[in-house]
Write a protein that holds these residues in place. Structure first.
Motif, PDB file in Angstrom:
ATOM      1  N   ALA A  49      36.518   8.811  74.894  1.00 36.56           N
ATOM      2  CA  ALA A  49      35.376   9.336  74.133  1.00 36.56           C
ATOM      3  C   ALA A  49      34.784  10.581  74.779  1.00 36.56           C
ATOM      4  N   LEU A  50      34.997  10.739  76.084  1.00 31.83           N
ATOM      5  CA  LEU A  50      34.502  11.922  76.794  1.00 31.83           C
ATOM      6  C   LEU A  50      35.520  13.064  76.788  1.00 31.83           C
ATOM      7  N   GLY A  51      36.690  12.814  76.243  1.00 32.06           N
ATOM      8  CA  GLY A  51      37.701  13.858  76.181  1.00 32.06           C
ATOM      9  C   GLY A  51      38.790  13.759  77.216  1.00 32.06           C
ATOM     10  N   VAL A  52      38.881  12.623  77.932  1.00 26.40           N
ATOM     11  CA  VAL A  52      39.953  12.428  78.908  1.00 26.40           C
ATOM     12  C   VAL A  52      41.257  12.141  78.163  1.00 26.40           C
ATOM     13  N   GLU A  53      42.324  12.813  78.566  1.00 28.66           N
ATOM     14  CA  GLU A  53      43.625  12.618  77.936  1.00 28.66           C
ATOM     15  C   GLU A  53      44.413  11.556  78.712  1.00 28.66           C
ATOM     16  N   PHE A  54      45.045  10.639  77.982  1.00 29.79           N
ATOM     17  CA  PHE A  54      45.859   9.593  78.609  1.00 29.79           C
ATOM     18  C   PHE A  54      47.317   9.766  78.181  1.00 29.79           C
ATOM     19  N   VAL A  55      48.212   9.755  79.160  1.00 28.98           N
ATOM     20  CA  VAL A  55      49.638   9.918  78.902  1.00 28.98           C
ATOM     21  C   VAL A  55      50.389   8.767  79.561  1.00 28.98           C
ATOM     22  N   GLU A  56      51.244   8.103  78.795  1.00 27.15           N
ATOM     23  CA  GLU A  56      52.062   7.030  79.356  1.00 27.15           C
ATOM     24  C   GLU A  56      53.411   7.584  79.764  1.00 27.15           C
ATOM     25  N   ASP A  57      53.715   7.518  81.050  1.00 26.79           N
ATOM     26  CA  ASP A  57      54.970   8.042  81.563  1.00 26.79           C
ATOM     27  C   ASP A  57      55.207   7.459  82.955  1.00 26.79           C
ATOM     28  N   GLU A  58      56.444   7.496  83.402  1.00 27.59           N
ATOM     29  CA  GLU A  58      56.793   7.005  84.735  1.00 27.59           C
ATOM     30  C   GLU A  58      57.138   8.184  85.629  1.00 27.59           C
ATOM     31  N   LEU A  59      56.309   8.461  86.605  1.00 25.38           N
ATOM     32  CA  LEU A  59      56.525   9.593  87.500  1.00 25.38           C
ATOM     33  C   LEU A  59      57.521   9.243  88.594  1.00 25.38           C
ATOM     34  N   VAL A  60      58.323  10.236  88.967  1.00 25.39           N
ATOM     35  CA  VAL A  60      59.282  10.037  90.048  1.00 25.39           C
ATOM     36  C   VAL A  60      59.036  11.007  91.199  1.00 25.39           C
ATOM     37  N   GLU A  61      58.162  12.001  90.988  1.00 25.19           N
ATOM     38  CA  GLU A  61      57.923  12.972  92.053  1.00 25.19           C
ATOM     39  C   GLU A  61      56.562  13.635  91.901  1.00 25.19           C
ATOM     40  N   LEU A  62      55.938  13.899  93.041  1.00 28.25           N
ATOM     41  CA  LEU A  62      54.712  14.702  93.111  1.00 28.25           C
ATOM     42  C   LEU A  62      54.988  15.824  94.094  1.00 28.25           C
ATOM     43  N   ALA A  63      54.691  17.066  93.698  1.00 25.04           N
ATOM     44  CA  ALA A  63      55.014  18.213  94.548  1.00 25.04           C
ATOM     45  C   ALA A  63      53.997  19.323  94.321  1.00 25.04           C
ATOM     46  N   TYR A  64      54.086  20.360  95.146  1.00 24.52           N
ATOM     47  CA  TYR A  64      53.261  21.545  94.943  1.00 24.52           C
ATOM     48  C   TYR A  64      53.799  22.333  93.758  1.00 24.52           C
ATOM     49  N   GLY A  65      52.895  23.072  93.100  1.00 23.09           N
ATOM     50  CA  GLY A  65      53.323  23.979  92.053  1.00 23.09           C
ATOM     51  C   GLY A  65      54.014  25.184  92.654  1.00 23.09           C
ATOM     52  N   ASP A  66      54.528  26.050  91.806  1.00 23.50           N
ATOM     53  CA  ASP A  66      55.262  27.220  92.282  1.00 23.50           C
ATOM     54  C   ASP A  66      54.390  28.153  93.119  1.00 23.50           C
ATOM     55  N   ASP A  67      53.068  28.125  92.885  1.00 19.35           N
ATOM     56  CA  ASP A  67      52.166  28.982  93.656  1.00 19.35           C
ATOM     57  C   ASP A  67      51.687  28.328  94.950  1.00 19.35           C
ATOM     58  N   PHE A  68      52.101  27.080  95.190  1.00 21.46           N
ATOM     59  CA  PHE A  68      51.710  26.304  96.366  1.00 21.46           C
ATOM     60  C   PHE A  68      50.193  26.103  96.464  1.00 21.46           C
ATOM     61  N   LYS A  69      49.484  26.341  95.363  1.00 17.77           N
ATOM     62  CA  LYS A  69      48.044  26.098  95.307  1.00 17.77           C
ATOM     63  C   LYS A  69      47.713  25.000  94.299  1.00 17.77           C
ATOM     64  N   SER A  70      48.611  24.776  93.361  1.00 19.06           N
ATOM     65  CA  SER A  70      48.433  23.737  92.352  1.00 19.06           C
ATOM     66  C   SER A  70      49.447  22.627  92.617  1.00 19.06           C
ATOM     67  N   PHE A  71      49.497  21.656  91.723  1.00 17.19           N
ATOM     68  CA  PHE A  71      50.386  20.513  91.889  1.00 17.19           C
ATOM     69  C   PHE A  71      51.154  20.263  90.598  1.00 17.19           C
ATOM     70  N   LYS A  72      52.315  19.642  90.752  1.00 13.60           N
ATOM     71  CA  LYS A  72      53.082  19.235  89.581  1.00 13.60           C
ATOM     72  C   LYS A  72      53.647  17.835  89.807  1.00 13.60           C
ATOM     73  N   ALA A  73      53.684  17.084  88.744  1.00 10.69           N
ATOM     74  CA  ALA A  73      54.254  15.737  88.782  1.00 10.69           C
ATOM     75  C   ALA A  73      55.389  15.690  87.773  1.00 10.69           C
ATOM     76  N   LYS A  74      56.479  15.033  88.157  1.00 10.01           N
ATOM     77  CA  LYS A  74      57.654  14.993  87.303  1.00 10.01           C
ATOM     78  C   LYS A  74      58.007  13.563  86.916  1.00 10.01           C
ATOM     79  N   SER A  75      58.466  13.421  85.677  1.00  7.49           N
ATOM     80  CA  SER A  75      59.082  12.190  85.203  1.00  7.49           C
ATOM     81  C   SER A  75      60.487  12.564  84.761  1.00  7.49           C
TER      82      SER A  75
END
Length: 292
Positions: free
Chosen positions: A70-96
């Motif tokens: 109700a506050l605008g939070v987005e929910f995504v159902e997925d199974e992650l296999v990796e957490l890493a830095y983004g290409d700029d090394f300042k952000s993050f990316k998660a992969k399924s």
């Protein structure tokens, strides 16, 4: 302001999402499915603030999630296999296996890892041939014989990370059938049940229940799905007694990564998870404001 990615839709994760969203951040919660966590499996929750009568864990979980939506939070159902830095090394990316998600800050609230393996040699050879992060340690096994213990998508992801480095990669499914329809080329599936690891100062061989032995230099544990501890290890987050180490505001030793709930150890209770989630959500907002 920026985007916060919350891993886990339990009390800690939803509480973190609420506070981060109210603080002005864009928030995405990634989870493995409702009723997959400890709360969703609880039969009844009682003696909890605000509940006149007991409710099922699934119902309390649903109420929390709907309030966040109700506050605008987005929910995504997925199974992650990796957490890493983004290409700029300042952000993050998660992969399924199917998608990739990016954010400016991450709150790990995926609960405590409850699936373990107890076999002779596993504990003894940790750091000496037994590893929990292929991305971290693959380089040290160049030209060696290695195996991944597991049968799911997470195990296959770890095996693929080892292929460019190792001379031989096995997938030990421990009696299970691999979940993936297609096994990556170069990965040999071994369906026998593992009995022990043996060696001197380091792992030298795997021994199966039937007595067969296989020369081995390293074993990577990847049972089930990637939980909080496994994902955090890949980012260099410090552990303490097997749990993620975070300060009173949920901050870990890695800037931009926060942790809350059961994955931090201690009292495994809803009240504690909600409190820690609030602290982590506020901490993430403060971090994002400092970046802008």
């Amino acid at each position: 302001m920026g985007k916060v990615m919350v891993l886990g839709a339990g009390p800690a994760g939803v509480s973190a999402a609420l506070y981060a969203r109210r603080g002005g951040a864009e928030v995405m919660v990634i989870h493995k499915g409702l009723k997959s966590g400890a709360l969703g499996k609880a039969e009844l929750i009682e003696n909890y603030y605000g509940l006149e009568t007991p409710v099922s864990g699934a119902e309390l979980e649903r109420r929390g999630i709907e309030g966040a939506r109700a506050l605008g939070v987005e929910f995504v159902e997925d199974e992650l296999v990796e957490l890493a830095y983004g290409d700029d090394f300042k952000s993050f990316k998660a992969k399924s296996p199917q998608a990739e998600y990016t954010a400016d800050a991450v709150i790990i609230a995926a609960g405590a890892s409850r699936k373990t393996v107890s076999l002779p040699g596993i504990k003894e050879f940790e750091g000496h041939g037994v590893s929990y992060c292929a991305t971290c340690d693959a380089f040290f096994y160049r030209g060696r014989i290695v195996a991944v213990l597991g049968a799911g998508e997470y195990a296959l992801h770890e095996a693929e990370a080892l292929l460019p480095h190792a001379a031989k990669v096995y997938l030990f499914t421990n009696g299970e059938e691999p979940e993936a329809e297609k096994i990556p080329a170069g990965v040999e599936v071994c369906r026998e049940r593992l009995a022990s690891l043996q060696g001197g100062d380091r792992v030298e061989k795997a021994v199966f229940e039937g007595g067969r032995e296989l020369p081995l230099d390293g074993l990577f544990i990847a049972l089930g799905t990637a939980g909080s501890t496994e994902l955090a290890r890949k980012m260099g987050v410090m552990l303490e007694n097997g749990s993620l180490k975070a300060d009173e505001h949920g901050a870990t030793n890695v800037p931009g990564i926060f942790a809350a709930g059961d994955c931090t150890g201690g009292l495994l209770q809803i009240a504690k998870a909600v409190y820690q989630g609030a602290e982590a959500g506020l901490g993430a907002v403060k971090y994002l404001r400092g970046k802008s």
